[in-house]
Design a protein around this motif. Structure first.
Motif, PDB file in Angstrom:
ATOM      1  N   CYS A  22       0.844  -1.201   0.000  1.00 38.63           N
ATOM      2  CA  CYS A  22       0.000   0.000   0.000  1.00 38.63           C
ATOM      3  C   CYS A  22       0.876   1.246   0.000  1.00 38.63           C
ATOM      4  CB  CYS A  22      -0.905   0.006   1.229  1.00 38.63           C
ATOM      5  SG  CYS A  22      -1.938  -1.470   1.397  1.00 38.63           S
ATOM      6  N   ASP A  23       0.237   2.385  -0.283  1.00 43.75           N
ATOM      7  CA  ASP A  23       0.966   3.651  -0.253  1.00 43.75           C
ATOM      8  C   ASP A  23       1.526   3.921   1.145  1.00 43.75           C
ATOM      9  OD1 ASP A  23       0.313   4.027  -2.891  1.00 43.75           O
ATOM     10  OD2 ASP A  23      -1.472   5.218  -2.443  1.00 43.75           O
ATOM     11  N   MET A  24       0.768   3.535   2.166  1.00 45.31           N
ATOM     12  CA  MET A  24       1.211   3.670   3.551  1.00 45.31           C
ATOM     13  C   MET A  24       1.350   2.264   4.129  1.00 45.31           C
ATOM     14  SD  MET A  24       1.169   7.044   4.399  1.00 45.31           S
ATOM     15  CE  MET A  24       0.724   7.223   6.119  1.00 45.31           C
ATOM     16  N   GLN A  25       2.427   2.020   4.865  1.00 46.56           N
ATOM     17  CA  GLN A  25       2.547   0.709   5.497  1.00 46.56           C
ATOM     18  C   GLN A  25       1.534   0.618   6.634  1.00 46.56           C
ATOM     19  OE1 GLN A  25       6.041  -0.293   7.691  1.00 46.56           O
ATOM     20  NE2 GLN A  25       6.472   1.799   8.354  1.00 46.56           N
ATOM     21  N   ILE A  26       0.912  -0.538   6.733  1.00 41.46           N
ATOM     22  CA  ILE A  26      -0.114  -0.778   7.743  1.00 41.46           C
ATOM     23  C   ILE A  26       0.419  -1.825   8.703  1.00 41.46           C
ATOM     24  CG2 ILE A  26      -2.471  -1.558   8.163  1.00 41.46           C
ATOM     25  CD1 ILE A  26      -3.131  -0.672   5.299  1.00 41.46           C
ATOM     26  N   LEU A  27       0.517  -1.460   9.957  1.00 37.37           N
ATOM     27  CA  LEU A  27       0.940  -2.389  10.995  1.00 37.37           C
ATOM     28  C   LEU A  27      -0.300  -2.893  11.721  1.00 37.37           C
ATOM     29  CD1 LEU A  27       4.063  -0.542  12.440  1.00 37.37           C
ATOM     30  CD2 LEU A  27       3.853  -1.973  10.408  1.00 37.37           C
ATOM     31  N   HIS A  28      -0.442  -4.208  11.756  1.00 34.42           N
ATOM     32  CA  HIS A  28      -1.666  -4.802  12.285  1.00 34.42           C
ATOM     33  C   HIS A  28      -1.683  -4.810  13.814  1.00 34.42           C
ATOM     34  CE1 HIS A  28      -4.710  -7.854  13.213  1.00 34.42           C
ATOM     35  NE2 HIS A  28      -5.194  -7.658  11.999  1.00 34.42           N
ATOM     36  N   PHE A  29      -0.585  -5.202  14.441  1.00 35.72           N
ATOM     37  CA  PHE A  29      -0.405  -5.220  15.888  1.00 35.72           C
ATOM     38  C   PHE A  29      -1.270  -6.235  16.623  1.00 35.72           C
ATOM     39  CE2 PHE A  29       1.085  -0.681  15.340  1.00 35.72           C
ATOM     40  CZ  PHE A  29       2.402  -0.966  15.612  1.00 35.72           C
ATOM     41  N   ASP A  30      -1.962  -7.116  15.931  1.00 33.75           N
ATOM     42  CA  ASP A  30      -2.774  -8.112  16.638  1.00 33.75           C
ATOM     43  C   ASP A  30      -2.915  -9.384  15.810  1.00 33.75           C
ATOM     44  OD1 ASP A  30      -4.133  -8.956  18.867  1.00 33.75           O
ATOM     45  OD2 ASP A  30      -6.047  -8.084  18.314  1.00 33.75           O
ATOM     46  N   ILE A  31      -1.786  -9.894  15.272  1.00 30.96           N
ATOM     47  CA  ILE A  31      -1.788 -11.146  14.515  1.00 30.96           C
ATOM     48  C   ILE A  31      -1.897 -12.297  15.510  1.00 30.96           C
ATOM     49  CG2 ILE A  31      -0.485 -12.618  12.948  1.00 30.96           C
ATOM     50  CD1 ILE A  31      -1.494 -10.076  11.641  1.00 30.96           C
ATOM     51  N   LYS A  32      -2.917 -13.132  15.354  1.00 24.17           N
ATOM     52  CA  LYS A  32      -3.133 -14.302  16.205  1.00 24.17           C
ATOM     53  C   LYS A  32      -4.156 -15.195  15.506  1.00 24.17           C
ATOM     54  CE  LYS A  32      -6.631 -11.868  18.950  1.00 24.17           C
ATOM     55  NZ  LYS A  32      -7.029 -11.433  20.308  1.00 24.17           N
ATOM     56  N   PRO A  33      -4.264 -16.460  15.903  1.00 22.08           N
ATOM     57  CA  PRO A  33      -5.182 -17.382  15.206  1.00 22.08           C
ATOM     58  C   PRO A  33      -6.625 -16.889  15.178  1.00 22.08           C
ATOM     59  CG  PRO A  33      -3.710 -18.598  16.655  1.00 22.08           C
ATOM     60  CD  PRO A  33      -3.465 -17.153  16.934  1.00 22.08           C
ATOM     61  N   HIS A  34      -7.049 -16.203  16.221  1.00 19.61           N
ATOM     62  CA  HIS A  34      -8.436 -15.746  16.281  1.00 19.61           C
ATOM     63  C   HIS A  34      -8.742 -14.706  15.205  1.00 19.61           C
ATOM     64  CE1 HIS A  34     -12.263 -15.275  18.378  1.00 19.61           C
ATOM     65  NE2 HIS A  34     -12.155 -13.977  18.198  1.00 19.61           N
TER      66      HIS A  34
END
Length: 687
Positions: free
Chosen positions: A483-495
Motif C-alpha cells: 500500500c501507499d502507507m505501510q499498515i501495521l496490524h499489531f494483533d496477529i493471532k489465530p483468532h
C-alpha cells in the motif's frame, strides 16, 4: 429537604456572632447579665428573675410593666386594663404564657371584659409611650366580639353567640390574625370585646378557624396565649441588648422551621435579619440605639447574616445547577467531538471506500440480529444477507461504550476499507449513526483459524497448513509493502485469521492497526498494543528494539509455532514440565540433532513441513527486532524447502542452554504481568 441544613447554618452563624461580640465588647460587659436581684418564687412559679419583679422589690429590680401579683398558688400580671394568670415562663424562648383572669371558663357562655383595650395604636414594640402593651405582639390570633342591631347574613366569618343574643341584640365572634378594628365591623355593629389566643401562626390554623364555632373558639381561648419578653437587658449595655435579640431571633427561627410548613421555614430563613432589627428597635432602652457602637454592631451582624445567606442561596440554587450543567455540557461536547471526527472521516472515506449503511439497513440485513456468530472484545458479530443478490456478510457491532472513543472504528475503516487482497478480509460496508457503529465484512463460512489448529484431531494436512501459513504471510506482507502507507496490524493471532469457503486465509480485525509512511523504520506509540502471548518484546520495553513492521513478524512467528505444534505455546497442563513452553521445547529438540550427532526421536518423527514451520517461527520470534526477518523474507523461507533453512540463534529465553519449564514460565509470567498492566487491548474472549 433544605430546612435542616439552613437551620444549622443560620444557628452556627448567629452563635459565631455572639462569640465575636463577647470579644469586642468584653470591656463593656462588666455585669453578670442580670439586674443583680436574686430569683424569687411567685405562686407555682419558681426561680423567677428579670424582667419580672414583685411588689415591694427595689426599683432597680425588674421592669415595672412586668410586676407580678403573687398568691399562694397563682401568679398574676396586669396588662393594660386586664389581669392575667401567668401559667409558665420560658426564658430560653423569651416568652411567658398567660390566661385571662376574668374569662370565666366555668360559665356556659363566657365573654371577655368589654373594657379591654382592643389595640394600642402602636405597630411595633411591647409598650408604647403611655406604658400600654401592644396587643399586636401577644399572639397570632384574636377573638373579636361584636354586638349588632340585626342579624348578619352577608359575612360567613361572623359566628353567632346564641347564648348572648336577644331579639334586637345579635352577638357574634370572629377570628382575626391582626387585631380587632372598628373598620372591620359591619355598619350596624359595634365593638364589644377582644381576647388574644393561640401560640403559633400557620395556614392550617387559619383554615380551621374559619370554620370554627363559638364553642370551639372558646376552647382555644381557655388555653391562653404567649407574650414575648422585653428586648433589652436591665443594665442597658450594648452587649446585653444584642445578646438578647440574637437569642430571641434564634428562638424565632427554631420555632418557625420546627413544623412541616415549607412557607414558614422559608419565611424564617429570609426574614431572620429583619426580626433581629425589629428586636433592637423595639428595645425599651432606645437611648442606646442612637449610640454609634450599637449601630455599627447591628449593621455588622445583619450584614454577616445576609452575606452568608446570599452565598448559601448562590451555591445551592445557582452554582450547583451550573456545575451540573457544565458537566453535562462537557460530556455532550466530548461525545460530539467523537461523532464529528467520525463523520468528517466518513465523508472523505465515502468517496473512495466501502458503502455506508443506515442503522435500519443493518437491522434489516441481520434480521434484527437473529444469527449471532460470536462475541469479541469490541462487540458481537452477526450473520447477515445483502439484498439484492443474497450474498452473506458478517456484521460486527461495535460496543457503544468502547474506551477507544471511535478510534478503533476509524482505524479499521481507514485501513481495511482501501485494501483489496485475496489474503485480507474485505470490508463491504459500515454504519455510523451517532454512537451506533457497525462494520460489514465478507462472510467467512469456516470461521477463524484457532478452531482448527487447537482441535484434538488434525483438521489440515501439513501441505494445507504450509499453504495457509504462506497465505497469511502474503496478506501481512501486502499490509507492510503493498500500500501507499505501510499498515501495521499489531494483533496477529489465530483468532484474527479467517477462512473462506476454500480455506483461503484472510487477515482480519484491524481495530488496533496503524498507518505509517513506508520509509519509517521507527513507529512512535504511547502505549502497548496487541494480545498477551503474541506481543513483541519491544512493545513492552524499547531495550529490545524499536517498534516497526518486525513487531507483526514476531506475532506471526508465535502463530506459526502454534500451527506447527497444534497447541498453544504456553500450556501449564502439558504432559511434562519440559514441554510446558513449546518454543523452548521445540528449539531444544531441533538443536539436539546437530550438537550430539544423533537424531532426536521427536525430530525423527517430525514431518518436513512441520520442521520448516518451527524453524521459520523461531526466526520470527527472535527477541531483538533486528534479528528477525522481514515478511518478504519469511515468504521466501516458507516457499523454500526445509533442508535449506538454517537454525536461528538461541532466543533470549534459552540463553543458558536447556532451561527448565519453571524458568521459562518465570520469564514469560513476568512478561505477561507487564503486558496485562500496560496493554490497551487484551486478548479477545474465545468464541
Amino acid at each position: 429537604m433544605g430546612k435542616p441544613g439552613a437551620f444549622h447554618s443560620s444557628t452556627a452563624l448567629q452563635a459565631l456572632t455572639v462569640f465575636s461580640l463577647v470579644a469586642v465588647f468584653a470591656a463593656d460587659h462588666v455585669q453578670d447579665g442580670d439586674d443583680g436581684c436574686p430569683p424569687f418564687s411567685c405562686g407555682h412559679l419558681q426561680d423567677v428573675s428579670y424582667p419580672f419583679r414583685r411588689r415591694g422589690d427595689p426599683l432597680g429590680c425588674g421592669v415595672g410593666a412586668y410586676e407580678l401579683v403573687c398568691t399562694s398558688s397563682k401568679a398574676a400580671i396586669h396588662i393594660n386594663t386586664g389581669t392575667y394568670y401567668v401559667t409558665a415562663i420560658n426564658y430560653t424562648g423569651s416568652y411567658f404564657s398567660v390566661m385571662d383572669l376574668n374569662f370565666d371558663t366555668n360559665s356556659s357562655c363566657p365573654l371577655p371584659l368589654w373594657n379591654h383595650l382592643p389595640y394600642s395604636g402602636v405597630d411595633h414594640g411591647i409598650l408604647d409611650s403611655r406604658g400600654f402593651w401592644d396587643l399586636d405582639t401577644w399572639s397570632d390570633f384574636r377573638a373579636c366580639f361584636t354586638n349588632c342591631s340585626r342579624a348578619v347574613t352577608n359575612n360567613s366569618n361572623y359566628k353567632p353567640v346564641e347564648c348572648l343574643s336577644a331579639n334586637n341584640s345579635h352577638v357574634y365572634v370572629w377570628v382575626s390574625d391582626t387585631y380587632c378594628s372598628a373598620g372591620d365591623l359591619e355598619p350596624y355593629c359595634g365593638y364589644l370585646a377582644m381576647i388574644p389566643f393561640g401560640e403559633k401562626y400557620s395556614f392550617e390554623w387559619v383554615a380551621q378557624l374559619q370554620e370554627a364555632s363559638y364553642a370551639e373558639i372558646t376552647q382555644l381561648i381557655t388555653k391562653g396565649f404567649n407574650v414575648r419578653f422585653p428586648f433589652a437587658a436591665p443594665s442597658g449595655s450594648v452587649y446585653e441588648t444584642i445578646n438578647i435579640c440574637i437569642n430571641n431571633s434564634i428562638s424565632y427561627f427554631k420555632e418557625q422551621i420546627s413544623g412541616a410548613n415549607i412557607m414558614n421555614g422559608t419565611h424564617a430563613f429570609f426574614w431572620s435579619e429583619v426580626h433581629f432589627l425589629e428586636c433592637v428597635t423595639q428595645s425599651p432602652n432606645n437611648h442606646y440605639y442612637n449610640q454609634t457602637k450599637l449601630v455599627l454592631v447591628v449593621a455588622t451582624i445583619v450584614s454577616a447574616i445576609a452575606i452568608a445567606k446570599f452565598f448559601f442561596v448562590l451555591c445551592r440554587f445557582l452554582l450547583a445547577p451550573l456545575a451540573v450543567w457544565i458537566f453535562l455540557a462537557y460530556k455532550y461536547w466530548k461525545t460530539r467531538i467523537i461523532i464529528d471526527a467520525v463523520e468528517k472521516f466518513l465523508r472523505i472515506q465515502q468517496m473512495i471506500g466501502p458503502t455506508r449503511y443506515a442503522y435500519t439497513d443493518i437491522v434489516a440485513l441481520t434480521s434484527h440480529f437473529r444469527d449471532k456468530l460470536g462475541q469479541g472484545g469490541y462487540g458481537s458479530v452477526y450473520k447477515g444477507v445483502l439484498l439484492p443478490g443474497g450474498a452473506h456478510v458478517a456484521v460486527k457491532m461495535l460496543e457503544g461504550n468502547s474506551s477507544c472513543g471511535g478510534e478503533d472504528f476509524i482505524s479499521e475503516v481507514s485501513t481495511i476499507g482501501r485494501i483489496h487482497h485475496m489474503n485480507v478480509v474485505r470490508l463491504v460496508g459500515f454504519c455510523a449513526e451517532e454512537m451506533r457503529r457497525a462494520l460489514v465484512y465478507e462472510y467467512m463460512p469456516h470461521g477463524s483459524l484457532d478452531k482448527y489448529i487447537f482441535s484434538a484431531e488434525k483438521s489440515f494436512s501439513w501441505d494445507k497448513l504450509n499453504e495457509i501459513a504462506l497465505g497469511i504471510a502474503r496478506g501481512i506482507n501486502y499490509l507492510h509493502q503493498g500500500c501507499d502507507m505501510q499498515i501495521l496490524h499489531f494483533d496477529i493471532k489465530p483468532h484474527n485469521i479467517l477462512l473462506d469457503s476454500n480455506f483461503v486465509p484472510k487477515v482480519a480485525d484491524f481495530g488496533l492497526a496503524k498507518m505509517y509512511p513506508r520509509g519509517d523504520s521507527f513507529v512512535p506509540l504511547s502505549a502497548m498494543r496487541g494480545t498477551v502471548g503474541y506481543i513483541a518484546p519491544e512493545m513492552i520495553s524499547r531495550s529490545f528494539g524499536v517498534i516497526s513492521s518486525k513487531s507483526d513478524v514476531y506475532s506471526f512467528g508465535m502463530l506459526l509455532l502454534e500451527m506447527a505444534g497444534g497447541r498453544r505455546n504456553a500450556d501449564p497442563n502439558a504432559a511434562t514440565s519440559s514441554q510446558g513452553y513449546y518454543p523452548s521445547w521445540v528449539y531444544d529438540q531441533l538443536t539436539l540433532q546437530g550438537e550430539a550427532g544423533e537424531i532426536s526421536p521427536v525430530i525423527a518423527d517430525m514431518h518436513e513441513l512441520e520442521k520448516k514451520l518451527c524453524v521459520v517461527g523461531l526466526w520470527c520470534i527472535q527477541m531483538r527486532s533486528r534479528d528477525r526477518p522481514t515478511m518478504s523474507e519469511v515468504m521466501d523461507m516458507l516457499e523454500a524447502g526445509a533442508d535449506g533453512l538454517q537454525m536461528p540463534s538461541r532466543p533470549f529465553f534459552c540463553d543458558e542452554g536447556h532451561v527448565h519449564v519453571e524458568d521459562s514460565y518465570h520469564f514469560t509470567s513476568e512478561l505477561t504481568m507487564v503486558s496485562e498492566e500496560s496493554a490497551v487491548v487484551l486478548e479477545e474472549d474465545e468464541e
